[in-house]
Design a protein around this motif. Structure first.
Motif, PDB file in Angstrom:
ATOM      1  N   CYS A   1       5.204  -1.003   1.142  1.00  0.00           N
ATOM      2  CA  CYS A   1       4.275  -1.592   0.167  1.00  0.00           C
ATOM      3  C   CYS A   1       3.791  -0.562  -0.850  1.00  0.00           C
ATOM      4  N   HIS A   2       3.910   0.711  -0.527  1.00  0.00           N
ATOM      5  CA  HIS A   2       3.475   1.748  -1.458  1.00  0.00           C
ATOM      6  C   HIS A   2       4.370   1.793  -2.699  1.00  0.00           C
ATOM      7  N   LYS A   3       5.595   1.245  -2.574  1.00  0.00           N
ATOM      8  CA  LYS A   3       6.529   1.285  -3.697  1.00  0.00           C
ATOM      9  C   LYS A   3       6.385   0.076  -4.622  1.00  0.00           C
ATOM     10  N   LYS A   4       6.268  -1.130  -4.011  1.00  0.00           N
ATOM     11  CA  LYS A   4       6.212  -2.343  -4.828  1.00  0.00           C
ATOM     12  C   LYS A   4       4.953  -3.173  -4.592  1.00  0.00           C
ATOM     13  N   GLY A   5       4.100  -2.736  -3.674  1.00  0.00           N
ATOM     14  CA  GLY A   5       2.867  -3.474  -3.412  1.00  0.00           C
ATOM     15  C   GLY A   5       3.084  -4.753  -2.629  1.00  0.00           C
TER      16      GLY A   5
ATOM     17  N   GLY B   1      -3.466  -5.835   5.770  1.00  0.00           N
ATOM     18  CA  GLY B   1      -3.972  -5.814   4.401  1.00  0.00           C
ATOM     19  C   GLY B   1      -3.689  -4.515   3.674  1.00  0.00           C
ATOM     20  N   GLN B   2      -2.950  -3.610   4.305  1.00  0.00           N
ATOM     21  CA  GLN B   2      -2.606  -2.336   3.683  1.00  0.00           C
ATOM     22  C   GLN B   2      -1.887  -2.539   2.348  1.00  0.00           C
ATOM     23  N   TYR B   3      -1.154  -3.635   2.217  1.00  0.00           N
ATOM     24  CA  TYR B   3      -0.423  -3.864   0.957  1.00  0.00           C
ATOM     25  C   TYR B   3      -1.385  -4.071  -0.215  1.00  0.00           C
ATOM     26  N   LEU B   4      -2.598  -4.571   0.074  1.00  0.00           N
ATOM     27  CA  LEU B   4      -3.596  -4.720  -0.987  1.00  0.00           C
ATOM     28  C   LEU B   4      -4.086  -3.350  -1.447  1.00  0.00           C
TER      29      LEU B   4
ATOM     30  N   LYS C   1      -3.749  -1.557  -5.200  1.00  0.00           N
ATOM     31  CA  LYS C   1      -4.862  -0.949  -5.940  1.00  0.00           C
ATOM     32  C   LYS C   1      -4.595   0.509  -6.282  1.00  0.00           C
ATOM     33  N   PHE C   2      -4.070   1.254  -5.316  1.00  0.00           N
ATOM     34  CA  PHE C   2      -4.029   2.704  -5.492  1.00  0.00           C
ATOM     35  C   PHE C   2      -2.634   3.300  -5.670  1.00  0.00           C
ATOM     36  N   LYS C   3      -1.594   2.567  -5.326  1.00  0.00           N
ATOM     37  CA  LYS C   3      -0.235   3.091  -5.491  1.00  0.00           C
ATOM     38  C   LYS C   3       0.461   2.470  -6.704  1.00  0.00           C
ATOM     39  N   THR C   4       0.593   1.144  -6.694  1.00  0.00           N
ATOM     40  CA  THR C   4       1.255   0.486  -7.825  1.00  0.00           C
ATOM     41  C   THR C   4       0.273   0.173  -8.949  1.00  0.00           C
ATOM     42  N   GLN C   5      -1.012   0.206  -8.639  1.00  0.00           N
ATOM     43  CA  GLN C   5      -2.087  -0.067  -9.604  1.00  0.00           C
ATOM     44  C   GLN C   5      -1.882  -1.405 -10.315  1.00  0.00           C
ATOM     45  N   THR C   6      -1.530  -2.416  -9.522  1.00  0.00           N
ATOM     46  CA  THR C   6      -1.316  -3.759 -10.061  1.00  0.00           C
ATOM     47  C   THR C   6      -2.445  -4.715  -9.679  1.00  0.00           C
TER      48      THR C   6
END
Length: 197
Positions: free
Chosen positions: A54-58, A101-104, A108-113
């Motif tokens: 999820c850190h790559k694409k959220g 919920g880590q993907y949220l 917020k903080f990795k993909t900033q979407t």
């Protein structure tokens, strides 16, 4: 109409936590809110794999019954996380949900979407409802940062705790009618506050 989603993390049906949660939701409905309760123990879902995809694409790579639950989380106005205290924190069911919920957090903080305006946060409330057997003043302390992590990532202002300590000494919720009355009043008050805006 205010939409309240309540996630019940207790593995026990109709136990102390679910009883006060039902009273809370009944109070909220009296204030004009639409409510929905989901029992996490009844769902089939996997725990977070810690794969960091999820850190790559959220997006979480896991697709199961929690996928729809998270869609409802993001659509509700008030999110209630309800859990008894097990081993000084939330239950495994609730922790498993929060970990997913880590993907949220990644959005917020990795993909900033994913971002939330002040107006959004003002109108989205997080409520932690909990019961404990013992009445020590520290009973809920370890649970607070755990639920706060989910509320923060999902865009809810964590402003409300509805806590009932000392269930053992009171003989449980059935012998402690004041707990049900208090939960009902809090549900009506919190929902009414948001509906009045």
């Amino acid at each position: 109409m205010t939409y309240i989603l309540a996630l019940n993390g207790s593995p026990r049906r109709n136990g102390n936590t679910e009883t006060v949660l039902d009273a809370f939701l009944a109070g909220a409905e009296k204030a004009g809110a639409k409510t929905e309760k989901i029992r996490l123990a009844s769902l089939s879902f996997k725990n977070c794999l810690g794969c960091n995809a999820c850190h790559k694409k959220g997006i979480c790579v896991l697709k199961d019954e929690l996928t729809e639950v998270f869609e409802k989380v993001m659509a509700c106005d008030i999110l209630v996380l309800a859990s008894p205290i097990y081993s000084m924190t939330v239950t495994a069911e609730m922790k498993g949900f929060i970990d997913r919920g880590q993907y949220l957090w990644a959005q917020k903080f990795k993909t900033q979407t994913l971002q939330f305006s002040e107006e959004h946060l003002k109108n989205h409330i997080g409520v932690f409802l909990s019961t404990s057997g013992q009445s020590l003043p520290i009973m809920f302390d370890a649970a607070f940062p755990v639920v706060r992590a989910l509320f923060n990532d999902a865009g809810f202002s964590y402003t409300e705790n509805v806590l009932f300590a000392g269930m053992d000494e009171h003989g449980g919720v059935k012998a402690w009618p004041e707990s049900v009355e208090n939960a009902h009043a809090r549900g009506q008050e919190i929902a009414g506050r948001l509906t009045a805006r």
